[in-house]
Design a protein around this motif. Structure first.
Motif, PDB file in Angstrom:
ATOM      1  N   GLY B  25       3.740 -13.881  -2.937  1.00  0.00           N
ATOM      2  CA  GLY B  25       3.410 -13.597  -4.332  1.00  0.00           C
ATOM      3  C   GLY B  25       2.180 -12.736  -4.508  1.00  0.00           C
ATOM      4  N   VAL B  26       2.212 -11.535  -3.919  1.00  0.00           N
ATOM      5  CA  VAL B  26       1.074 -10.626  -4.049  1.00  0.00           C
ATOM      6  C   VAL B  26       1.283  -9.712  -5.258  1.00  0.00           C
ATOM      7  CG1 VAL B  26       0.003  -8.585  -3.000  1.00  0.00           C
ATOM      8  CG2 VAL B  26       0.350 -10.668  -1.651  1.00  0.00           C
ATOM      9  N   SER B  27       0.285  -9.663  -6.142  1.00  0.00           N
ATOM     10  CA  SER B  27       0.339  -8.773  -7.307  1.00  0.00           C
ATOM     11  C   SER B  27      -0.965  -7.996  -7.407  1.00  0.00           C
ATOM     12  CB  SER B  27       0.516  -9.581  -8.600  1.00  0.00           C
ATOM     13  OG  SER B  27       1.667 -10.381  -8.515  1.00  0.00           O
ATOM     14  N   PHE B  28      -0.845  -6.689  -7.591  1.00  0.00           N
ATOM     15  CA  PHE B  28      -2.046  -5.886  -7.858  1.00  0.00           C
ATOM     16  C   PHE B  28      -1.614  -4.525  -8.398  1.00  0.00           C
ATOM     17  CE2 PHE B  28      -0.866  -4.791  -3.536  1.00  0.00           C
ATOM     18  CZ  PHE B  28      -1.086  -3.424  -3.457  1.00  0.00           C
ATOM     19  N   THR B  29      -2.564  -3.796  -8.941  1.00  0.00           N
ATOM     20  CA  THR B  29      -2.279  -2.445  -9.407  1.00  0.00           C
ATOM     21  C   THR B  29      -3.279  -1.479  -8.806  1.00  0.00           C
ATOM     22  OG1 THR B  29      -3.712  -2.743 -11.312  1.00  0.00           O
ATOM     23  CG2 THR B  29      -1.371  -3.195 -11.645  1.00  0.00           C
ATOM     24  N   LEU B  30      -2.883  -0.219  -8.776  1.00  0.00           N
ATOM     25  CA  LEU B  30      -3.750   0.822  -8.240  1.00  0.00           C
ATOM     26  C   LEU B  30      -3.716   1.990  -9.228  1.00  0.00           C
ATOM     27  CD1 LEU B  30      -3.767   1.381  -4.472  1.00  0.00           C
ATOM     28  CD2 LEU B  30      -4.196   3.325  -5.918  1.00  0.00           C
ATOM     29  N   LEU B  31      -4.875   2.454  -9.658  1.00  0.00           N
ATOM     30  CA  LEU B  31      -4.942   3.552 -10.619  1.00  0.00           C
ATOM     31  C   LEU B  31      -4.959   4.887  -9.879  1.00  0.00           C
ATOM     32  CD1 LEU B  31      -7.681   2.071 -12.978  1.00  0.00           C
ATOM     33  CD2 LEU B  31      -5.229   2.234 -13.437  1.00  0.00           C
ATOM     34  N   PRO B  32      -4.557   5.953 -10.566  1.00  0.00           N
ATOM     35  CA  PRO B  32      -4.616   7.268  -9.913  1.00  0.00           C
ATOM     36  C   PRO B  32      -6.045   7.576  -9.468  1.00  0.00           C
ATOM     37  CG  PRO B  32      -3.438   7.411 -12.010  1.00  0.00           C
ATOM     38  CD  PRO B  32      -4.021   6.036 -11.925  1.00  0.00           C
ATOM     39  N   GLY B  33      -6.177   8.098  -8.269  1.00  0.00           N
ATOM     40  CA  GLY B  33      -7.492   8.495  -7.778  1.00  0.00           C
ATOM     41  C   GLY B  33      -8.365   7.357  -7.286  1.00  0.00           C
ATOM     42  N   GLU B  34      -7.855   6.130  -7.334  1.00  0.00           N
ATOM     43  CA  GLU B  34      -8.665   4.975  -6.967  1.00  0.00           C
ATOM     44  C   GLU B  34      -8.434   4.596  -5.495  1.00  0.00           C
ATOM     45  OE1 GLU B  34      -9.386   0.625  -9.019  1.00  0.00           O
ATOM     46  OE2 GLU B  34      -7.329   1.288  -8.703  1.00  0.00           O
ATOM     47  N   THR B  35      -9.488   4.150  -4.823  1.00  0.00           N
ATOM     48  CA  THR B  35      -9.315   3.659  -3.452  1.00  0.00           C
ATOM     49  C   THR B  35      -9.511   2.142  -3.439  1.00  0.00           C
ATOM     50  OG1 THR B  35     -10.084   5.719  -2.480  1.00  0.00           O
ATOM     51  CG2 THR B  35     -10.168   3.785  -1.081  1.00  0.00           C
ATOM     52  N   VAL B  36      -8.456   1.453  -3.023  1.00  0.00           N
ATOM     53  CA  VAL B  36      -8.483  -0.009  -3.013  1.00  0.00           C
ATOM     54  C   VAL B  36      -8.359  -0.497  -1.578  1.00  0.00           C
ATOM     55  CG1 VAL B  36      -7.254  -2.095  -3.722  1.00  0.00           C
ATOM     56  CG2 VAL B  36      -7.530  -0.216  -5.337  1.00  0.00           C
ATOM     57  N   GLY B  37      -9.208  -1.407  -1.186  1.00  0.00           N
ATOM     58  CA  GLY B  37      -9.152  -1.973   0.161  1.00  0.00           C
ATOM     59  C   GLY B  37      -8.348  -3.259   0.171  1.00  0.00           C
ATOM     60  N   LEU B  38      -7.455  -3.384   1.136  1.00  0.00           N
ATOM     61  CA  LEU B  38      -6.697  -4.619   1.316  1.00  0.00           C
ATOM     62  C   LEU B  38      -7.192  -5.222   2.629  1.00  0.00           C
ATOM     63  CD1 LEU B  38      -4.356  -6.310   0.151  1.00  0.00           C
ATOM     64  CD2 LEU B  38      -2.779  -4.881   1.426  1.00  0.00           C
ATOM     65  N   VAL B  39      -7.938  -6.327   2.511  1.00  0.00           N
ATOM     66  CA  VAL B  39      -8.654  -6.865   3.662  1.00  0.00           C
ATOM     67  C   VAL B  39      -8.048  -8.193   4.087  1.00  0.00           C
ATOM     68  CG1 VAL B  39     -10.934  -7.566   4.491  1.00  0.00           C
ATOM     69  CG2 VAL B  39     -10.743  -5.877   2.708  1.00  0.00           C
ATOM     70  N   GLY B  40      -7.986  -8.422   5.366  1.00  0.00           N
ATOM     71  CA  GLY B  40      -7.509  -9.711   5.848  1.00  0.00           C
ATOM     72  C   GLY B  40      -7.468  -9.716   7.354  1.00  0.00           C
ATOM     73  N   GLU B  41      -7.312 -10.900   7.926  1.00  0.00           N
ATOM     74  CA  GLU B  41      -7.260 -11.004   9.379  1.00  0.00           C
ATOM     75  C   GLU B  41      -5.812 -10.852   9.830  1.00  0.00           C
ATOM     76  OE1 GLU B  41     -10.682 -13.636  10.897  1.00  0.00           O
ATOM     77  OE2 GLU B  41      -9.676 -14.803   9.380  1.00  0.00           O
ATOM     78  N   SER B  42      -5.603 -10.817  11.162  1.00  0.00           N
ATOM     79  CA  SER B  42      -4.233 -10.660  11.626  1.00  0.00           C
ATOM     80  C   SER B  42      -3.393 -11.827  11.134  1.00  0.00           C
ATOM     81  CB  SER B  42      -4.175 -10.530  13.145  1.00  0.00           C
ATOM     82  OG  SER B  42      -5.165 -11.290  13.760  1.00  0.00           O
ATOM     83  N   GLY B  43      -2.193 -11.525  10.694  1.00  0.00           N
ATOM     84  CA  GLY B  43      -1.310 -12.561  10.191  1.00  0.00           C
ATOM     85  C   GLY B  43      -1.492 -12.876   8.724  1.00  0.00           C
ATOM     86  N   SER B  44      -2.422 -12.182   8.042  1.00  0.00           N
ATOM     87  CA  SER B  44      -2.658 -12.495   6.634  1.00  0.00           C
ATOM     88  C   SER B  44      -1.601 -11.874   5.731  1.00  0.00           C
ATOM     89  CB  SER B  44      -4.044 -12.015   6.213  1.00  0.00           C
ATOM     90  OG  SER B  44      -4.134 -10.618   6.363  1.00  0.00           O
ATOM     91  N   GLY B  45      -0.808 -10.946   6.268  1.00  0.00           N
ATOM     92  CA  GLY B  45       0.253 -10.333   5.484  1.00  0.00           C
ATOM     93  C   GLY B  45      -0.118  -8.982   4.901  1.00  0.00           C
TER      94      GLY B  45
END
Lengths: 324, 323
Positions: B25-45
């Protein structure tokens, strides 16, 4: 610390070349220095950190220190005896006293052996043969590295990366070593598990008075665990000092570049602008770092700088160290 | 501003939809020109999330029924293979961790990049190669002209990553998905590649989803951060908020577990006990409870926490006790 009685290992003019084949079908070959004329002492009870980028020769240096590979020239002495002139019995004794912990906890443990047999290999070296003694000793070692003795009949694939690294450490300790060379022991682990293994290594080093050579590319990890740090570049040591001074007052431009390049989880810091183009360093005359160095002057391209002591215990191989 | 990318209730599982979900159940949005980091350890998905967006999930994985990934108004979950193929490489570009296995070892570098231009822009061979040489200049490959006719094994890892960035930006994409793009590189080269990526993204106003395990890389590159644990986003907010005032005990633990580069050396690093849960066994309550320093029986072991906003700052956290 510079007392010669305190020196456990001593490397003098240590070099190792590998031949590289080039040209069509590899018909031509030339030798490349992986370790180039390195002289270094490792003191009893200290952790010496060795940092450098890939290809700097840091792993080759660790392998030379354990005589897993032979030097092309130069010597390694352990407790005053040269590794290359040791007889069979002496070498066996050395193998017991000097152990290694590897980077990859997946490929460094034989998947067909149970934990107790993996640790048993070290106990063989230590000469513990009695079955009861072996069981007690295995249990003691597992507890020492924070694992339950009940796991000794399981196989490596049943464990996570951090647990495997603990098994690898228990195996190294089984032989009763005084010296441990750890080659990137935490770089395959996630941050939260990395901290667990680093704490374990520090605690073991203290309680067992181990001497450790800790090889890694992560400068923050090396700083945390080491008493002294040596920085390698293209097979040479370019800077050597105690951990605090090498990070707070680095003398060599390469050490500075390395430190500046580390990303820090601080959103307020403006990342430094790195030099846009990477330059392939040229072998031969002059300082090996001159091609990348923004402080290089004409003399840097002519003379290879020696590792010189600039402050007590703080060595750097840079002609302009101190003035830049 | 309308979203460039909107991911809604993304679920990814193996062994059919009935099996355990590894992205939950992952939900998020990304705007034009925006840099978003998706952080997690191995196995976090985190990598599965990226692969789902690109339509490149492993064959054994499947996306949940109610999941939705909308890119510029186009639903990607139900898109045809042909539609996805047209998007990938032109409007959505990708960079992976290993720059060597991402390139074809038997093809010259120039031809590989030119192929993208011929496929998506319909350029002829000559024009595509000329444009490739310009792109190699743009990503500051030394001797761009000669690099065009070299093979991947003849250049360094950092240069290969530059070639991949040239390939990614060849068609001026609107979205770049970068999965651990600098993990295999040395620290000085990593700094160069990150700087180049920032510059290209700013210039082309390209949105970037950067998947990484390195919080330092996030601080230098991202405006916003999503922290994943056990298949869920457990904290989100601006990089400033999440890195300086983390709310979730997991984010706090990750930051505290990093050995510092300055100040006094500590004798013991903070470390989170244990390891991430086995999702196959099912989770009741909070997935972080076993490792949590502040967790308690009620409500943490009973009720699964929802991702909830704290104040009006845009920071959200999936924890009963935070805030």
């Amino acid at each position: 610390m510079s007392d010669t009685n305190n020196v456990l290992m001593s490397m003098r003019h240590l070099s190792r070349t590998f031949s590289q084949r080039t040209g069509l079908f590899g018909r031509q070959s030339h030798s490349v220095y992986a370790v180039n004329n390195v002289s270094l002492d490792i003191y009893r009870g200290e952790t010496l950190g060795l940092v450098g980028e890939s290809g700097s020769g840091k792993s080759t240096f660790a392998r030379l220190a354990l005589r897993l590979i032979e030097p092309t020239s130069g010597t390694v002495q352990f407790e005053g005896k040269s590794l290359t002139s040791m007889g069979r019995d002496e070498l066996l004794a050395f193998r017991r006293k000097a152990q290694m912990v590897f980077q990859d906890p997946y490929s460094s443990l034989n998947p067909r052996l149970t934990v107790s047999r993996l640790i048993g290999e070290g106990l063989d070296l230590a000469g513990i043969t009695n079955v009861v003694d072996r069981t007690t000793e295995t249990a003691r070692l597992l507890e020492l590295v924070g694992l339950a003795p009940s796991i000794s009949n399981r196989y490596p694939h049943q464990f996570s990366g951090g647990q495997r690294q603990r098994i690898g450490i228990a195996r190294a300790l089984a032989a009763g070593p005084t010296f441990i060379a750890a080659d990137e022991p935490v770089s395959a682990l996630d941050v939260s598990v990395q901290a667990q293994v680093l704490n374990l290594l520090l605690q073991l080093q203290n309680s067992l008075s181990l001497t450790m050579l800790f090889v890694a590319h992560d400068l923050a990890v090396v700083r945390h665990i080491s008493d002294r740090v040596a920085v390698m570049f293209l097979g040479r040591i370019v800077e050597l000092a105690d951990s605090d001074s090498i990070y707070s007052a680095p003398l060599h431009p390469y050490t500075r570049a390395l430190l500046e390049a580390i990303p820090i989880p601080d959103p307020d810091r403006t990342p430094p602008t790195p030099p846009a183009i990477e330059i392939q360093p040229i072998e031969g005359a002059g300082c090996p770092y001159a091609a990348r160095c923004r402080f290089a002057v004409a003399m840097c391209r002519e003379t290879v700088p020696d590792l010189r002591e600039h402050e007590p215990g703080h060595y750097a191989a840079c002609l302009r160290a101190g003035e830049i | 501003m309308t979203d460039l990318l909107a991911v809604n209730n993304l679920q990814v599982g193996f062994r059919g939809v009935e099996g355990p979900m590894v992205v939950r159940g992952v939900s998020f949005t990304l705007l034009p020109g925006e840099t978003v980091g998706l952080v997690g350890e191995s196995g976090s998905g985190k990598s599965l999330t990226a692969q789902a967006i690109m339509g490149l999930l492993p064959a054994a994985a499947s996306i949940g029924k109610d999941s939705s990934i909308v890119f510029r108004g186009t639903e990607l979950v139900r898109a045809s293979a042909k539609q996805l193929q047209e998007l990938r490489g032109s409007r959505i570009a990708m960079v992976f961790q290993d720059p060597f296995s991402s390139l074809n070892p038997t093809m010259k570098l120039g031809e590989q990049v030119a192929e993208v231009l011929r496929m998506h822009k319909g350029m002829n061979k000559r024009n595509a190669l000329a444009r490739t040489a310009e792109l190699f200049d743009l990503v500051r490959l030394p001797d761009a002209k000669t690099k065009v006719s070299l093979y991947p094994h003849e250049i360094s890892g950092g240069q290969r990553q530059r070639v991949l960035l040239a390939m990614s930006f060849a068609c001026r994409p609107e979205l770049l998905i970068a999965d651990e793009p600098t993990t295999a590189l040395d620290v000085t080269v990593q700094a160069q590649i990150l700087a180049l990526m920032r510059e290209l993204a700013t210039e082309t106003q390209c949105g970037v989803l950067l998947i990484t395990h390195d919080l330092g890389v996030v601080a230098e590159t991202c405006q916003r951060v999503l922290v994943m644990y056990a298949g869920q986003i457990v904290e989100s907010g601006s990089a400033q908020q999440v890195l300086t005032a983390p709310l979730h005990p997991y984010t706090q633990g990750l930051l505290k577990a990093l050995p510092p580069l300055d100040g006094d050396r500590v004798t013991r690093l903070y470390s989170l006990p244990g390891q991430p849960p086995n999702l196959g066994l099912g989770i009741r309550g909070c997935s972080f409870l076993e490792r949590c320093p502040i967790g308690r029986n009620d409500p943490c072991s009973i009720e699964e926490p929802a991702l909830r906003a704290i104040g009006h700052s845009g920071q959200s956290v999936r924890c009963h006790l935070a805030g």
